[in-house]
Each structure stands twice: as structure tokens, then as C-alpha cells.
Design an enzyme around this catalytic site. Structure first.
Site, short mmCIF file in Angstrom:
data_model
loop_
_atom_site.label_atom_id
_atom_site.label_comp_id
_atom_site.label_asym_id
_atom_site.label_seq_id
_atom_site.Cartn_x
_atom_site.Cartn_y
_atom_site.Cartn_z
N CYS A 41 0.84 -1.20 0.00
CA CYS A 41 0.00 0.00 0.00
C CYS A 41 0.88 1.25 0.00
O CYS A 41 1.62 1.50 0.96
CB CYS A 41 -0.92 0.01 1.23
SG CYS A 41 -1.88 1.54 1.36
N ASN A 77 -0.66 13.49 -7.19
CA ASN A 77 -1.06 12.19 -7.73
C ASN A 77 0.04 11.66 -8.63
O ASN A 77 0.60 12.40 -9.45
CB ASN A 77 -2.37 12.34 -8.51
CG ASN A 77 -3.02 11.01 -8.82
OD1 ASN A 77 -2.41 10.12 -9.40
ND2 ASN A 77 -4.27 10.87 -8.43
N ASN A 154 -13.79 9.56 -3.10
CA ASN A 154 -14.43 8.37 -3.65
C ASN A 154 -14.34 7.25 -2.60
O ASN A 154 -13.23 6.85 -2.23
CB ASN A 154 -13.77 7.92 -4.95
CG ASN A 154 -13.82 8.98 -6.02
OD1 ASN A 154 -14.71 9.81 -6.04
ND2 ASN A 154 -12.85 8.95 -6.92
N SER A 162 -9.78 3.29 -6.24
CA SER A 162 -8.89 2.26 -6.77
C SER A 162 -7.90 1.74 -5.73
O SER A 162 -7.35 0.66 -5.89
CB SER A 162 -8.14 2.78 -8.00
OG SER A 162 -7.40 3.94 -7.67
N HIS A 167 -8.60 7.91 1.34
CA HIS A 167 -7.98 9.11 0.82
C HIS A 167 -9.01 9.94 0.06
O HIS A 167 -10.05 9.45 -0.36
CB HIS A 167 -6.81 8.78 -0.12
CG HIS A 167 -7.22 8.04 -1.36
ND1 HIS A 167 -7.53 6.70 -1.37
CD2 HIS A 167 -7.36 8.46 -2.65
CE1 HIS A 167 -7.85 6.32 -2.60
NE2 HIS A 167 -7.76 7.38 -3.39
N GLN A 169 -9.18 13.44 -2.90
CA GLN A 169 -8.39 14.04 -3.98
C GLN A 169 -8.86 15.46 -4.22
O GLN A 169 -9.97 15.84 -3.86
CB GLN A 169 -8.55 13.23 -5.27
CG GLN A 169 -8.06 11.79 -5.19
CD GLN A 169 -8.27 11.06 -6.51
OE1 GLN A 169 -7.63 11.38 -7.52
NE2 GLN A 169 -9.14 10.07 -6.50
N CYS A 200 -30.19 29.14 1.60
CA CYS A 200 -30.71 29.57 2.90
C CYS A 200 -32.20 29.29 2.99
O CYS A 200 -32.71 28.81 4.01
CB CYS A 200 -30.45 31.06 3.12
SG CYS A 200 -28.75 31.49 3.53
N HIS A 241 -25.21 31.84 6.40
CA HIS A 241 -24.84 32.06 5.01
C HIS A 241 -23.33 32.23 4.87
O HIS A 241 -22.71 33.03 5.58
CB HIS A 241 -25.53 33.30 4.43
CG HIS A 241 -25.18 33.53 3.00
ND1 HIS A 241 -25.72 32.79 1.97
CD2 HIS A 241 -24.29 34.40 2.42
CE1 HIS A 241 -25.20 33.20 0.82
NE2 HIS A 241 -24.33 34.16 1.06
N GLU A 320 -30.19 8.42 -18.11
CA GLU A 320 -29.43 9.46 -17.41
C GLU A 320 -28.35 10.07 -18.31
O GLU A 320 -28.19 11.29 -18.37
CB GLU A 320 -28.80 8.89 -16.15
CG GLU A 320 -29.78 8.50 -15.05
CD GLU A 320 -30.37 7.12 -15.21
OE1 GLU A 320 -31.13 6.70 -14.35
OE2 GLU A 320 -30.05 6.46 -16.24
#
Length: 343
Positions: A41, A77, A154, A162, A167, A169, A200, A241, A320
Site C-alpha cells: 500500500c 497524484n 471516492n 482504486s 484518501h 483528492q 438559505c 450564510h 441518465e
């Protein structure tokens, strides 16, 4: 009854499909397997040499860069979508338009613990994560060529993760993305018609109706939006706000950590560790740009920063992708009910 609801900020429509209504256990949630070989890792503490040199880190013990002892660590990255070394050169080729690959793509490892995921985070982990988001955004905006920094996480394979180690990004861009522009212009349209901030008003409505709100504290609220594009979607927003996430105070950071911790743990229990995307929507910095002048005018008055948690438990298919509309098989009122009831 089925309904077609308008998502005002994103200016799109969603079909709330009661005929297809699904309960939490009816979604097919895939469980991804954890890798137990920590030597492989690249994000594990002790493996700092497996990543590019760090840009930023939270190191309570004052340990040197690129060594163990960190709580949060940020580095470029290894396979970046954009690079800061490139120049933002815009040019046309016949009818086609392009900009060279200028920008930044960074990885934010929020914990040295390989087996600690966001639903396991404590308040300190969330606070450190948000401090890091804030510092990296502020630092990148010192480069006047950068017009927007997109921060996201993610979680799970279906959400695009992945590497198992937790983590987030960020990608810094020389242009403001279309969706962010749409949200800003929709907010501006509402403000000029009503002389009030749209979000609001949305928050006031949710607090009054009490049918989609799942949690709130002194500064923040979490609710399943009226026109949720995804089943069990959660929106987290400051009840005060504010257009810019980087203006957040230390006290507000604690309350934001509290509401996010509650939300992800409820989601994890209700759907049994679903994949999801966590996205921070904040305002771009005001730049001296003729092309974006309409975006910047009154931005602090009408835009309201927020976070969205988008579970990836349905598949975006031909409808979609072909229409930019969505089908949500769990009404947000039902989703909120399930999230509130789960222990």
C-alpha cells in the site's frame, strides 16, 4: 405517485419513482475486499517513499517530511490528470477548442491507518481532513491561473476508488466547471428575483417541514434533498450564510465534523457500507476575468457552500446519460426515514 422534481441548483430534473420504490436491503451493495499486505500500500505509514514528495502534512510530533509520524499527508497524484508545470495555453484547431493540461492533481491521505475508513473516523480525523482541504485550497488559489479547486472523496469501488486506504483528492482547474457555473448562476437568478439566498431558503424549508432532515447541530444541517439525484443522497450545509468554505472557523469545523460523522455512520449502517462520492461545492476565488465576470458578480451574496454525499448504489444508464436527467427509486422522504430509524 411518481413525480418529476426539479433540482434547482443543478437545473436538472429527477424522476422520483414510487412504483420502483426500494428499501435499503433491496439494493445490491458489493463488498470490496481489503488488502492485508500493507507493504504494497503506497499510502501506508512507513511507505512514504512509494509516493511523490509530500506537499503538506499534519505532523503533531514535528517529524520531518516524507517520514512516518503524520496524521494527514498530501502529495501529487502519481498519475495526474493535470500538472502545475504546464502552461494554461488556450488555442483552437478549426472548430475545436483546447487548453493545455495545466492544473494540479493531489492526493489527501486522511489517516495512516490502512483499515480505518470514513465511517470509522472520529471528530479529530474529520477536523484534520477539513483543515487540510482548507489549507490546500487557499494555497492553490495563490496561483492566479487557477480558477477552481474541486475537492472530492471516492468511497468504494463503484464510486471510483482504486486504492483501499482511505484518501480524498483535489483537482485544480484553469476554468470553472460547467456544473459549478450552473449552480452559481442559478443561485444568482434566485437572489435577483427574491433578494434571498436559495440554499438559505431551502434550509429554512427543510427545518420547517422536518420530513427530510436527518441531523442538525448549532451550525450545520444534514438532509436528503427534495430532488435527490441519487437514492439516499445527503446534503450538508451551514445554517449560516457563507459562500466560501475556506472562511470556516475552528468552532464551525468541529460542528461540521460532528454532522459529517453522524451522516456517514447512518449511511453505512442503513445500506451496509455503500460506495459513495463526497463532494465539496464551494465558490471560486474572484479573479480579474472578462469571460467569468458574470460568475463573480455578487458571488458572496447568493452562493452558499455545501457538501453532497452521493451513494453509488444505482447505475447511470441510457436515460441518465442521454438526457442529464435522473431516476431515483427511493423517495428522499423515505430515505430520511430509514436513515433516522437505523441505530
Amino acid at each position: 405517485m411518481n413525480e418529476i422534481r426539479h433540482n434547482f441548483l443543478k437545473d436538472t430534473w429527477v424522476i422520483i419513482s414510487a412504483d420502483r420504490a426500494r428499501r435499503p436491503h433491496e439494493y445490491n451493495i458489493s463488498i470490496y475486499e481489503e488488502s492485508t499486505d500493507l507493504t504494497k500500500c503506497p499510502f501506508e505509514h512507513g511507505n512514504e517513499d512509494k509516493t511523490p514528495p509530500e506537499i503538506f502534512a499534519i505532523r503533531p510530533n514535528g517529524s520531518p517530511p516524507n517520514t512516518p509520524g503524520w496524521k494527514v499527508r498530501v502529495f501529487p497524484n502519481k498519475y495526474p490528470a493535470l500538472k502545475i508545470e504546464n502552461l494554461p495555453i488556450r488555442e483552437g484547431e478549426f472548430i475545436f477548442e483546447k487548453i493545455s493540461g495545466f492544473g494540479a492533481h493531489e492526493v489527501i491521505v486522511e489517516t495512516p491507518d490502512h483499515f480505518k475508513h470514513i465511517q470509522d473516523f472520529e471528530d479529530e480525523d474529520f477536523i484534520n481532513m477539513f483543515i487540510t482541504f482548507k489549507q490546500r485550497i487557499l494555497d492553490l488559489y495563490k496561483d492566479l491561473r487557477i480558477k477552481y479547486v474541486h475537492v472530492f472523496k471516492n468511497h468504494g469501488k463503484e464510486a471510483g476508488k482504486s486504492i483501499v486506504h482511505s484518501h480524498s483528492q483535489l483537482i485544480a482547474l484553469p476554468i470553472i466547471p460547467k456544473l459549478q457555473k450552473t449552480m452559481i448562476l442559478q443561485s444568482k437568478k434566485y437572489f435577483y428575483e427574491k433578494e434571498r439566498c436559495y440554499l438559505c431558503d431551502e434550509i429554512k424549508t427543510e427545518k420547517k417541514l422536518k420530513i427530510r432532515t436527518i441531523y442538525e447541530n448549532d451550525n450545520f444541517i444534514a438532509y436528503c434533498p427534495y430532488a435527490s439525484l441519487f437514492p439516499f443522497e445527503i446534503k450538508i450545509a451551514p445554517e449560516f450564510h457563507s459562500h466560501d468554505f475556506t472562511n470556516i472557523s475552528d468552532l464551525q469545523l468541529k460542528d461540521l465534523a460532528d454532522v459529517l460523522k453522524f451522516s456517514v455512520r447512518k449511511l453505512n449502517k442503513t445500506l451496509i457500507n455503500p460506495s459513495f462520492n463526497l463532494i465539496l461545492y464551494t465558490s471560486p476565488p474572484i479573479r480579474n476575468s472578462i469571460t467569468d465576470e458574470e460568475i463573480y458578480k455578487g458571488l458572496d451574496l447568493h452562493f452558499h457552500w455545501h457538501i453532497e454525499i452521493l451513494p453509488r448504489i444505482t447505475t447511470l444508464a441510457g436515460f441518465e446519460l442521454g438526457t442529464d436527467y435522473y431516476i431515483n427509486p427511493t423517495p428522499p422522504e423515505d430515505a430520511a426515514k430509514y436513515l433516522i430509524e437505523v441505530i
